[in-house]
Motif scaffolding. Structure first.
Motif, short mmCIF file in Angstrom:
data_model
loop_
_atom_site.label_atom_id
_atom_site.label_comp_id
_atom_site.label_asym_id
_atom_site.label_seq_id
_atom_site.Cartn_x
_atom_site.Cartn_y
_atom_site.Cartn_z
N GLU A 23 -21.04 52.45 12.08
CA GLU A 23 -20.09 52.33 13.28
C GLU A 23 -19.09 51.06 13.17
O GLU A 23 -17.94 51.19 13.54
N GLU A 24 -19.61 49.97 12.50
CA GLU A 24 -18.71 49.00 12.36
C GLU A 24 -17.77 49.07 11.58
O GLU A 24 -16.44 48.97 11.61
N ARG A 27 -15.10 51.60 13.15
CA ARG A 27 -14.31 50.80 14.10
C ARG A 27 -13.13 50.04 13.26
O ARG A 27 -11.99 49.97 13.76
N HIS A 29 -11.97 50.88 10.43
CA HIS A 29 -10.76 51.76 10.13
C HIS A 29 -10.24 52.24 11.05
O HIS A 29 -8.69 52.16 10.95
N HIS A 30 -10.42 52.33 12.38
CA HIS A 30 -9.61 52.94 13.52
C HIS A 30 -8.74 51.66 13.90
O HIS A 30 -7.51 51.86 14.18
N ASP A 31 -9.16 50.45 13.85
CA ASP A 31 -8.54 49.17 14.16
C ASP A 31 -7.34 49.10 12.97
O ASP A 31 -6.09 48.95 13.60
N PRO A 34 -5.25 53.33 13.61
CA PRO A 34 -5.32 53.86 14.67
C PRO A 34 -4.96 55.28 15.01
O PRO A 34 -5.20 56.06 15.95
N LEU A 40 -12.32 57.36 18.09
CA LEU A 40 -13.29 56.36 17.70
C LEU A 40 -14.67 56.80 18.17
O LEU A 40 -15.67 57.06 17.35
N THR A 41 -14.49 57.01 19.53
CA THR A 41 -15.89 57.26 19.82
C THR A 41 -16.60 58.57 19.48
O THR A 41 -17.92 58.73 19.14
N GLN A 44 -17.85 58.08 15.90
CA GLN A 44 -19.23 57.40 15.93
C GLN A 44 -20.27 58.39 16.38
O GLN A 44 -21.43 58.25 15.62
N GLU A 63 -11.63 57.76 4.93
CA GLU A 63 -12.47 56.77 5.16
C GLU A 63 -12.92 56.33 3.87
O GLU A 63 -12.99 54.93 3.64
#
Length: 386
Positions: A23-24, A27, A29-31, A34, A40-41, A44, A63
């Motif tokens: 999950e970290e 997150r 990767h999305h940060d 974007p 993101l949710t 996950q 990823e």
């Protein structure tokens, strides 16, 4: 210039994915990217379901590429991280047999060598999962020179690989017996016993060392290969371990001219070079070691340049690392660094990387070296290491 990362734990690594780490990572990767097709949710939640059902999950191609590049960015022992975004990522997760892997390793060298214009490349093979062990390559680098024990006790070649050379001979390698014999690959899969494969000579770009001011330097018969491809480090991305993920940058000259050819437990050539150059070795106060070391490094940089093989000097790379630090700090990111690896082994005190301290942190994704890989790389039995 891609080098081992933080000091790793020696214990066997788990095959089940770490959900929190996954999950970290997603997150992160999305940060940094974007514009992902899956929010993101939702991503996950997908990952959590896969881990609950199978004990692991599958990285998307994006990823995987992002994780590999960030692993380089986080590698605390590498001075060449300014180029982390340029890493070419080859997704080889579908390769199943030793022959498949051999072909992909050949392609890796082909793409990395690039006619001498060395490119940073990583080939990522299947990960460890609860359903089975991932493939491994026993070699610590894709190109290394053998070491042959003589009846009189002498060693011919690179002494670091004496035990590994003994192992591959027991596995059936017919060695030429010279000082520059490229070791064969030992490829191990979950379905078969370890298999030997010779490295095709046309894929090994070697540079014969000459000196710009000493034509007789060539008489020493020295050489080195142009692609440093580390092959025994575990790539960890988002809680998943990829034990076979060979990667390369290009050489910094001191790696060859101040370590590989010079270290006492490697080729130990400083006395030979000093004698060839006619230096006074009667006292340490003549600084014959320093003078021989500088001339050898001059020869390495000169020879690679003349051969059209990409290489970098330690002064340039030190400045580039400071540029990398500034860029990362501007992005609000910590740059972990091991001072003892970042500072060059020649003229360290006159490079900018010498004059500051660095933070050390185990940031993930990253590369790791564990007992499993160490045992294979030294010719020992790997099967007691999980």
């Amino acid at each position: 210039m891609l080098a081992p990362g933080p000091a790793p734990a020696g214990r066997p690594h788990p095959s089940e994915a770490d959900g929190d780490e996954a999950e970290e990572f997603v997150r992160l990767h999305h940060d940094e990217h974007p514009d992902q097709p899956v929010p993101l949710t939702a991503r996950q939640q997908q990952i959590r379901r896969q881990i609950d059902e199978t004990g692991t999950y599958t990285h998307t191609s994006d990823e995987l590429a992002f994780g590999a590049r960030v692993a380089w960015r986080n590698s605390s022992r590498c001075i060449g991280r300014l180029y982390w975004k340029s890493l070419r990522v080859l997704d080889r997760r579908q390769a199943a047999t030793a022959e498949d892997i051999r072909q992909h390793l050949c392609d890796h060298l082909r793409q990395a060598t690039n006619g001498g214009r060395i490119r940073p490349v990583i080939s990522i093979f299947a990960p460890d999962t609860p359903a089975g062990r991932a493939p491994r390559v026993w070699n610590d680098q894709l190109i290394r020179y053998a070491c042959h024990r003589q009846d009189n006790g002498d060693l011919v070649g690179d002494p670091t690989y004496a035990d590994f050379t003994d192992t591959v001979k027991r596995l059936g390698w017919q060695a030429p017996g010279g000082a520059w014999d490229v070791l064969p690959w030992v490829i191990e899969t979950d379905q078969d016993k370890p298999q030997l494969f010779d490295v095709p000579p046309d894929l090994v770009l070697e540079v014969h060392l000459t000196h710009p001011d000493r034509p007789d330097f060539a008489d020493l018969g020295l050489r080195w290969h142009a692609v440093p491809a580390i092959s025994n480090m575990r790539l960890r991305i988002g809680g998943i371990n990829y034990p076979l993920a060979p990667f390369n940058g290009w050489y910094m000259g001191t790696e060859i001219g101040a370590r590989n050819l010079v270290d006492a437990d490697r080729y130990n050539l400083l006395p030979v070079i000093a004698e060839h150059l006619g230096l006074d070795t009667s006292s340490e106060t003549t600084l014959w070691r320093d003078r021989a070391l500088v001339e050898l490094n001059v020869a390495v940089l000169h020879s690679f340049t003349q051969a059209g093989a990409k290489i970098s000097d330690h002064h340039t790379e030190s400045r580039h690392f400071m540029t990398h630090l500034a860029k990362e700090e501007k992005q609000g990111r910590t740059v972990p660094a091991d001072w003892s690896w970042i500072v060059p082994p020649v003229s360290g005190g006159i490079t900018p990387v010498f004059h500051r301290y660095y933070e050390e942190a185990d940031q993930r994704p990253n590369f790791y070296l564990d007992d499993d890989a160490r045992a294979r790389g030294t010719g020992g039995c790997p099967f007691g290491h999980g």
